[in-house]
Design an enzyme around this catalytic site. Sequence first.
Site: not given
Length: 143
Positions: A101, A103
Site C-alpha cells: 500500500h 500512503h
Amino acid sequence: MIHEDCIFCKIINGDIPSAKVYEDNDVYAFLDISQVTKGHTLVIPKTHVKDIYQTPEEVASNLFAQIPKISKGIKEAFQPEGINILSNTGEVAGQSVFHLHIHLIPRYGKEDGFKPTWETHSEDYTQEVLQSIAKNIHEKIHN
Ligand code: AMP
Ligand code: ZN
C-alpha cells in the site's frame, strides 16, 4: 489473487467496510482509518502482493499511475500545503499490513500529526564511499 487472511483483500472484496476514494480494474484507494492527517489515503493494488519486493513491474506501474490524480483530488478537496507519499516495507519500517500500500498523507503544517525525522549523515560519507555504495547496489539490480 485474493489472499484469505488479508484485511486489505477483504476491503477490496467488500467484506470489510471502507471509505472508498477511487477504484478501477487494478487499483483501490480508501481512507486510512488512522487519519494521521485529514484525507490520509491508502492506494493498493487489487492483486495481493505482500510488499514492494514481491511486486511485478506491471502491478507497480498500474498502481503508481493512479497516484498523481488521487493526490490532486485530495489537494482539490482539502487544500493541503503538501503531501507525503510513502510505503513501509517490513516491520522495522512500520509495515503492519502485508498487502502493498502507498500512503498519501496530506500536510497542513509541521504540527499536523505527521512527523518524519531525517537525520543527515552526509559528513560521514566521502564521494569515494558514495560511489562504492552505489556500485554495490547497481550490480544487484536485476531485470
Ligand atoms: P502500514 O503500517 O504502513 O502497514 O499501514 C497500514 C495502515 O492500514 C495503517 O495506517 C492502518 O491505520 C491502516 N488500516 C488498518 N486497518 C484498516 C481498515 N480496516 N481500514 C482502513 N485502514 C486500515
Ligand atoms: Zn491482500
